[in-house]
Design a protein around this motif. Structure first.
Motif, short mmCIF file in Angstrom:
data_model
loop_
_atom_site.label_atom_id
_atom_site.label_comp_id
_atom_site.label_asym_id
_atom_site.label_seq_id
_atom_site.Cartn_x
_atom_site.Cartn_y
_atom_site.Cartn_z
N ILE A 40 0.86 -1.20 0.00
CA ILE A 40 0.00 0.00 0.00
C ILE A 40 0.89 1.25 0.00
O ILE A 40 1.82 1.36 0.80
CB ILE A 40 -0.93 0.00 1.23
N ASP A 41 0.59 2.18 -0.91
CA ASP A 41 1.36 3.42 -1.02
C ASP A 41 0.84 4.47 -0.05
O ASP A 41 -0.37 4.59 0.18
CB ASP A 41 1.27 3.98 -2.45
N CYS A 42 1.77 5.23 0.49
CA CYS A 42 1.41 6.34 1.37
C CYS A 42 0.76 7.44 0.52
O CYS A 42 1.32 7.85 -0.51
CB CYS A 42 2.66 6.88 2.07
N PRO A 43 -0.41 7.96 0.90
CA PRO A 43 -1.07 9.01 0.10
C PRO A 43 -0.34 10.35 0.13
O PRO A 43 -0.64 11.23 -0.67
CB PRO A 43 -2.45 9.12 0.76
N ILE A 44 0.67 10.49 1.02
CA ILE A 44 1.40 11.76 1.13
C ILE A 44 2.70 11.71 0.31
O ILE A 44 2.94 12.56 -0.55
CB ILE A 44 1.72 12.10 2.59
N CYS A 45 3.55 10.68 0.60
CA CYS A 45 4.88 10.65 -0.02
C CYS A 45 5.09 9.48 -0.97
O CYS A 45 6.17 9.34 -1.54
CB CYS A 45 5.96 10.65 1.06
N CYS A 46 4.07 8.63 -1.13
CA CYS A 46 4.09 7.48 -2.06
C CYS A 46 5.05 6.37 -1.65
O CYS A 46 5.25 5.41 -2.41
CB CYS A 46 4.42 7.94 -3.49
N LYS A 47 5.66 6.45 -0.46
CA LYS A 47 6.47 5.32 0.02
C LYS A 47 5.53 4.24 0.53
O LYS A 47 4.34 4.48 0.75
CB LYS A 47 7.41 5.79 1.12
N MET A 81 3.65 1.61 2.95
CA MET A 81 3.18 1.66 4.33
C MET A 81 3.31 0.28 4.97
O MET A 81 3.29 -0.74 4.27
CB MET A 81 1.74 2.15 4.40
N GLY A 82 3.47 0.27 6.28
CA GLY A 82 3.62 -0.98 7.00
C GLY A 82 2.60 -1.12 8.12
O GLY A 82 2.02 -0.14 8.59
N ILE A 83 2.39 -2.37 8.53
CA ILE A 83 1.43 -2.68 9.61
C ILE A 83 2.15 -2.56 10.94
O ILE A 83 3.19 -3.18 11.17
CB ILE A 83 0.86 -4.10 9.44
N LYS A 84 1.58 -1.76 11.85
CA LYS A 84 2.16 -1.59 13.18
C LYS A 84 1.06 -1.81 14.22
O LYS A 84 -0.12 -1.58 13.96
CB LYS A 84 2.77 -0.20 13.36
N THR A 85 1.48 -2.25 15.40
CA THR A 85 0.54 -2.44 16.51
C THR A 85 1.04 -1.65 17.71
O THR A 85 2.21 -1.74 18.08
CB THR A 85 0.41 -3.92 16.89
N ALA A 86 0.14 -0.86 18.30
CA ALA A 86 0.45 -0.10 19.52
C ALA A 86 -0.69 -0.32 20.51
O ALA A 86 -1.65 -1.05 20.22
CB ALA A 86 0.64 1.38 19.19
N VAL A 87 -0.61 0.32 21.65
CA VAL A 87 -1.67 0.20 22.65
C VAL A 87 -2.99 0.69 22.08
O VAL A 87 -4.07 0.22 22.45
CB VAL A 87 -1.30 1.00 23.93
N THR A 88 -2.92 1.66 21.17
CA THR A 88 -4.14 2.23 20.57
C THR A 88 -4.76 1.31 19.53
O THR A 88 -5.87 1.57 19.07
CB THR A 88 -3.81 3.58 19.92
N GLY A 89 -4.04 0.27 19.09
CA GLY A 89 -4.60 -0.67 18.12
C GLY A 89 -3.66 -0.91 16.95
O GLY A 89 -2.48 -0.57 16.98
N VAL A 90 -4.22 -1.51 15.88
CA VAL A 90 -3.45 -1.81 14.67
C VAL A 90 -3.67 -0.69 13.66
O VAL A 90 -4.80 -0.24 13.47
CB VAL A 90 -3.88 -3.17 14.07
N PHE A 91 -2.59 -0.24 13.02
CA PHE A 91 -2.71 0.85 12.06
C PHE A 91 -1.62 0.72 11.00
O PHE A 91 -0.68 -0.07 11.13
CB PHE A 91 -2.60 2.21 12.76
N LEU A 92 -1.76 1.50 9.93
CA LEU A 92 -0.75 1.57 8.89
C LEU A 92 0.11 2.80 9.11
O LEU A 92 -0.41 3.89 9.37
CB LEU A 92 -1.40 1.63 7.50
N LYS A 115 2.55 10.19 8.19
CA LYS A 115 1.22 9.74 7.80
C LYS A 115 0.89 8.37 8.40
O LYS A 115 1.69 7.44 8.33
CB LYS A 115 1.10 9.69 6.28
N THR A 116 -0.28 8.27 9.00
CA THR A 116 -0.79 6.98 9.49
C THR A 116 -2.23 6.80 9.00
O THR A 116 -2.93 7.79 8.74
CB THR A 116 -0.77 6.89 11.02
#
Length: 858
Positions: A592-599, A601-612, A627-628
């Motif tokens: 998945i491409d970042c909508p800001i810089c086109c690099k 995106m990766g899957i990360k998990t934090a206390v707040t949940g799962v996000f890109l 960008k997240t």
């Protein structure tokens, strides 16, 4: 006459006790603990005893010791600090201590109460010969008078057991947390017992997610006798083997064979059985029954029970003993005889053995006075009455005769098939007269003759699917912890609350769900600290604490042994994964491409949940992309839909790399992301494109009502919300449980002419989860709040926004001349008008309907 000082923990307890003691006693409350190990808010460090001296040149180790307040390297020296806000209380107690002849420490009778008594003695100081220890199981005149005739001294063995638990929990929390922040995610922490509870829920989550439902069938047959007596009977065996059809064709074949057979009654077994009365409540069973019967959380149950105890209505609430005093047994037996008759009174009192891990010797939870059925609701609410009734009924039932019933088993033969029917018919209710027991009970069963024929009415095939083990409720989690010997009665409420507060588990419809971070944390701790979250180890540590309390083993030896093993594991966990250290929580890259810089995106998990997260975040600071994209869990949405989880289990995706069940998320209404349940250990993921029925808020564009900037969707520790992208604004709008976006919050409105009573501040009108309210403008210095009077809103109508102006047009007084106030219904999320007389709500109310105020007066 010389006066004596009596110190208890709570003001309510002090008020009740002062009613029973004479004028020669001054009863004061410490309002819980007065000192503890250092916290971030600690101010005054009490270095009377066991202080830790930190060198001027402090390294990381010394700084950590200073933060913890205990030094495991120096024979467990400890530094205690006065808790914030307790300075005035301690000053008052010290002044009173100098004026009295004796000081009675009347804190609770468990280890925590013993520790509070010791801390009070240490802090007050002075002439130590003045101090006495008194304990009572119930706050009644007789019990208190008896306690003051049997005074004792602080049991230091119990204090040391409490300290050992506190020190171990401190070590785990403070020494593992930095490692978790480095290896997994910031904001994480581990608890010696809480992490075990998370493991129990997480492992159940793993079983449920990987469960594959299998089809099976149950065949029931409605039959009738010659007398036209109908019963429904189950096909249980074929050729003396259990009948377990897994296909509809097998059921159809069985129906054909049974149709062509004679149905003959082979057995009609009838026997009289008895079911003995349940034991009176202990802490864990009270929590379980309160959850199952009343729907109360463990935390709420303990809060209400504490209030009932402090008001003198029930005996002490933290117990795992089924013992009942002879006096209480005598009184309850007299009550049963007088109100229910001799048939309900057993010849001898019912006795109940304690459970395997029971450690306390005081009584089970019971009413202090069996004659009191209704409590005074002036200081307690209707929920407290419900809990009291539950306790009262259980105690009465525990001393009643058994329930007597007939157990009937009917066996029918149809060629090579066996059909069976089980029934229970109550003959005498016994204890179920007061505590309802309605499982598998019927009022009638036909008396069939052995060898007689039965005739088929109709076949009732039922398609079923195997189900995974049920999710834990608060009640079943407490039962599981108790069964495994983990924790103690006094800790269950804290355990269930903390694991939710930390974001490791979530509770929906009274069921626990492990969050992704809770699953990752469990896996990492199992690998690096296997002993720490081992069930047997945790239970054995509880037994060691019990032995410390009985002076059977040395508390410092237990601590030293624990710390030695823990330190080795900690040092190993700090190493790299290649060296056997804890595996980090890596970002799993996607396409998945970042909508800001086109690099990418990766899957990360934090206390707040799962996000890109954009991989560009790791670039140089000037080129960093922050960008997240927050993901909405499809699993979580299924939690809110009735009876959807079974369907979800049959359609769940499986990882192509490791065959693990995948967690599904919405990115928006056109893209789903399926992530392997073993993430981040497994890098498997799938992207699914289409048009999906995703939550409406994912496609909505929200404009900030304060600065007109766009608001973006976020997931936080306490739920989903929209936040303004303007860094100078940061306005938020919460997403409600029904998926709707909350209305903009009311801006605080100053009412300088309305002065507070408790300070020189004036009131400000604010809006919270319970509607509008007045709060002091100096909050949090002054925490004075109250509901607005309608006449006050009418007086300052020009200050009110259109949203709430209608409230100022409501009636100013009720039909008896009482002033009206603004109230809020949390279920309907609507304001209404009520009135009070002498501080209590009347039956008068007014609702705003179709543009008019409608008065409801009973």
């Amino acid at each position: 006459m010389q006066k004596s000082l009596v110190i208890v923990e709570s003001p309510a307890k002090a008020k009740t006790i002062s009613q029973y003691l004479g004028h020669e006693y001054i009863v004061k409350s410490s309002i819980g603990h007065v000192r503890d190990l250092p916290t971030n808010n600690s101010k005054n460090k009490d270095k009377i005893k066991d202080s830790i001296l930190i060198p001027k040149k402090s390294n990381k180790k010394n700084i950590l010791i200073q933060k913890m307040g205990i030094d495991p390297y120096q024979n467990w020296k400890a530094e205690y600090c006065i808790l914030p806000g307790k300075e005035k209380i301690i000053s008052e107690l010290k002044n009173l201590a100098n004026q009295v002849h004796y000081i009675y420490l009347a804190t609770d009778l468990d280890r925590e109460g013993e520790a509070i008594a010791w801390h009070l003695k240490e802090v007050i100081g002075g002439d130590l010969s003045k101090f006495r220890r008194v304990v009572f199981n119930e706050i009644t005149k007789r019990s208190i008078e008896k306690a003051f005739k049997n005074i004792g001294h602080i049991n230091m063995n119990r204090v040391r057991a409490q300290q050992a638990r506190r020190f171990m929990d401190r070590i785990v929390g403070y020494m593992i947390s930095p490692l978790l922040w480095t290896k997994i995610s910031r904001g994480l922490s581990a608890g010696r017992v809480q992490s075990v509870a998370v493991r129990i829920i997480s492992e159940r989550e793993h079983v449920i997610k990987n469960f594959i439902p299998e089809e099976y069938w149950q065949l029931n047959v409605s039959v009738f006798s010659k007398k036209k007596e109908f019963i429904t009977i189950n096909v249980t065996h074929f050729q003396n083997k259990k009948f377990c059809p897994i296909k509809k064709s097998e059921v159809d074949c069985a129906i054909k064979k049974i149709k062509n057979s004679f149905l003959i009654v082979q057995k009609y077994e009838k026997k009289t059985c008895f079911k003995t009365a349940p034991a009176p409540f202990i802490t864990s069973t009270l929590q379980q029954y309160s959850s199952l019967v009343l729907g109360f959380s463990v935390k709420k149950t303990m809060f209400l029970a504490q209030k009932l105890y402090e008001a003198g209505y029930i005996t002490y609430i933290r117990t795992d003993s089924n013992y009942i005093s002879k006096r209480a047994v005598k009184k309850v037996r007299m009550y049963i005889q007088n109100h229910y008759g001799n048939d309900y009174l057993p010849e001898q009192p019912n006795l109940y053995s304690n459970k395997k891990y029971s450690q306390e010797s005081h009584e089970a939870i019971r009413p202090s006075d069996i004659q009191i059925k209704k409590i005074n609701l002036d200081n307690l609410n209707s929920d407290a009455q419900k809990l009291y009734t539950l306790i009262w009924n259980q105690f009465i039932a525990s001393q009643m005769t058994p329930m007597k019933y007939e157990s009937i088993i009917i066996t029918v033969i149809a060629n090579k098939f066996k059909l069976q029917k089980s029934e229970r018919i109550i003959i005498f209710k016994g204890w179920t007269e007061i505590v309802k027991e309605e499982k598998n009970v019927t009022s009638y069963c036909p008396n069939l003759v052995i060898g007689s024929l039965l005739f088929i009415d109709k076949f009732l095939p039922v398609q079923k699917f195997t189900k995974p083990p049920p999710r834990f409720s608060e009640a079943s989690l407490v039962r599981e912890l108790e069964k495994k010997g983990i924790g103690r009665p006094s800790t269950y409420a804290a355990i269930t609350s903390k694991i939710q507060e930390r974001g490791y588990v979530n509770i929906k419809k009274n069921k626990f769900y492990a969050e992704k971070m809770g699953e990752i944390l469990t896996i990492r701790l199992k690998k690096s600290f296997s002993e720490l979250i081992d069930y047997n180890f945790t239970a054995s540590m509880e037994h060691k604490l019990d032995k410390i309390a009985k002076n059977e083993i040395s508390w410092k030896n237990v601590l030293n042994s624990f710390f030695y093993d823990f330190s080795k594991n900690l040092e190993q966990a700090k190493q790299t994964p290649e060296e056997g250290g804890m595996e980090p929580n890596i970002m799993v890259m996607t396409s998945i491409d970042c909508p800001i810089c086109c690099k990418k995106m990766g899957i990360k998990t934090a206390v707040t949940g799962v996000f890109l997260s954009c991989s560009g975040y790791n670039s140089e600071p000037k080129k960093r992309c922050k960008k997240t994209i927050n993901l909405v869990s499809l699993n979580e949405l299924n939690r809110n839909k009735k009876d959807k989880e079974d369907i979800f289990l049959t359609t769940i995706n499986r990882c192509k790399k490791c065959n693990m069940a995948m967690d599904s998320y919405f990115i928006n209404n056109k893209i789903k992301l399926h992530i392997c349940g073993n993430n981040p250990s497994c890098i498997g993921y799938e992207i699914e494109k289409g048009i999906f029925n995703s939550p409406s808020y994912l496609s909505q564009i929200i404009q900030c009502e304060k600065c007109s900037a766009e608001m973006t969707f976020k997931t936080g520790r306490f739920g989903k919300f929209f936040i303004c992208i303007n860094q100078n604004c940061k306005n938020t709008r919460k997403i409600l449980s029904n998926g709707e976006i909350s209305e903009p919050k009311l801006e605080p409105i100053s009412f300088p002419n309305l002065l507070c009573k408790e300070s020189n501040a004036w009131f400000v009108l604010r809006e919270g989860v319970s509607g509008i309210f007045f709060a002091a403008n100096t909050f949090p210095k002054s925490r004075e709040t109250r509901s607005p009077l309608v006449e006050e809103l009418a007086q300052f109508q020009h200050l009110l926004p259109e949203k709430i102006r209608y409230l100022s047009n409501a009636p100013h007084i009720d039909n008896e001349g009482n002033k009206t106030i603004v109230c809020f219904n949390r279920k309907t999320k609507e304001h209404y008008i009520g009135s009070k007389k002498e501080g209590k709500f009347t039956n008068w109310s007014a609702l705003f309907f179709n543009g008019k105020w409608c008065v409801n007066s009973k």
